[in-house]
Motif scaffolding. Sequence first.
Motif, short mmCIF file in Angstrom:
data_model
loop_
_atom_site.label_atom_id
_atom_site.label_comp_id
_atom_site.label_asym_id
_atom_site.label_seq_id
_atom_site.Cartn_x
_atom_site.Cartn_y
_atom_site.Cartn_z
N LEU A 111 0.82 -1.20 0.00
CA LEU A 111 0.00 0.00 0.00
C LEU A 111 0.86 1.26 0.00
N SER A 112 1.88 1.27 0.84
CA SER A 112 2.76 2.43 0.94
C SER A 112 3.57 2.62 -0.35
N ILE A 113 4.14 1.53 -0.83
CA ILE A 113 4.96 1.62 -2.04
C ILE A 113 4.12 2.03 -3.25
N GLY A 114 2.87 1.60 -3.28
CA GLY A 114 1.99 1.99 -4.37
C GLY A 114 1.54 3.44 -4.29
N ALA A 115 1.40 3.97 -3.07
CA ALA A 115 0.87 5.32 -2.89
C ALA A 115 1.94 6.41 -2.88
N ILE A 116 3.17 6.07 -2.52
CA ILE A 116 4.23 7.08 -2.44
C ILE A 116 4.42 7.82 -3.77
N PRO A 117 4.56 7.12 -4.90
CA PRO A 117 4.71 7.85 -6.17
C PRO A 117 3.50 8.71 -6.50
N PHE A 118 2.32 8.21 -6.20
CA PHE A 118 1.08 8.95 -6.46
C PHE A 118 1.08 10.26 -5.67
N PHE A 119 1.39 10.17 -4.38
CA PHE A 119 1.40 11.36 -3.53
C PHE A 119 2.55 12.30 -3.91
N ALA A 120 3.68 11.75 -4.31
CA ALA A 120 4.82 12.58 -4.69
C ALA A 120 4.47 13.52 -5.84
N ARG A 121 3.73 13.02 -6.83
CA ARG A 121 3.31 13.87 -7.95
C ARG A 121 2.34 14.95 -7.49
N LEU A 122 1.47 14.62 -6.56
CA LEU A 122 0.54 15.62 -6.04
C LEU A 122 1.30 16.70 -5.26
N VAL A 123 2.31 16.28 -4.51
CA VAL A 123 3.15 17.23 -3.78
C VAL A 123 3.88 18.14 -4.76
N GLU A 124 4.44 17.56 -5.81
CA GLU A 124 5.15 18.34 -6.81
C GLU A 124 4.23 19.41 -7.41
N THR A 125 3.02 19.02 -7.77
CA THR A 125 2.07 19.96 -8.35
C THR A 125 1.72 21.08 -7.37
N ALA A 126 1.51 20.71 -6.11
CA ALA A 126 1.15 21.70 -5.09
C ALA A 126 2.28 22.70 -4.86
N VAL A 127 3.51 22.20 -4.77
CA VAL A 127 4.66 23.07 -4.49
C VAL A 127 4.94 24.00 -5.66
N ARG A 128 4.72 23.54 -6.87
CA ARG A 128 4.96 24.37 -8.05
C ARG A 128 4.01 25.57 -8.11
#
Length: 223
Positions: free
Chosen positions: A97-114
């Motif tokens: 669950l964690s390994i599957g969700a980390i990349p998903f959340f990372a992209r959302l974080v990238e979008t938010a920070v930009r």
Amino acid sequence: MTWDEMQPILLQGTVDTLYMVGWSTLVTVLGGLPLGVLLVLTDRGGLLANRAVNKAVGTVVNVGRSLPFIVLVVALIPFTRMLVGTSIGPTAAVVPLSIGAIPFFARLVETAVREVDHGLVEAVLSMGGGTGTVVFKVLLPQSLPSLVGGLTTTVITLVGYSAMAGAVGAEGLGSKAITYGYQRFETGFMIATVVVLLAVVTAVQLLGDAVVRLLSRRERTAS
């Protein structure tokens, strides 16, 4: 199956689901937040611009996001067993669950920070602030409402993942639905499971939306 018979099974399934989602959310934030920030910092024009690192991290994130979750669960069985000693049960499910969700959340974080105004970053840099100051005093605080929104989406995704993980022995509501609703043809139990899952997802969405509105209101007041 009567309602009295359903209740303890649904309760145990809900507890297992919340356990899996809770722990995997914590691990996802700890892994996905720095990855998302790193993608921004190492991109062209970023404070730590490094094309090689950015491409490497971006590739890992893209590969992680492209794998169907059920395939990921099966592929990670040996790793999960090595890490927690078993490949079945709620604790074991936290790994995929964690390994599957980390990349998903990372992209959302990238979008938010930009989305953060670059002028604020330049102002901090002009006053002698370093990369750490920019990240913790500007990027993360300014993007907090979007980060909470992204986290809400991620938690809801994890609820769905946890239900799928039930097909391979992860317990939780997904496992109960398969065992009692599908294999035993208990339509009433299947409907009850769907209702509980909808209630969990709705509660997460309402809580996340409330926090986002509160943070946005404070941000407008402060400005």
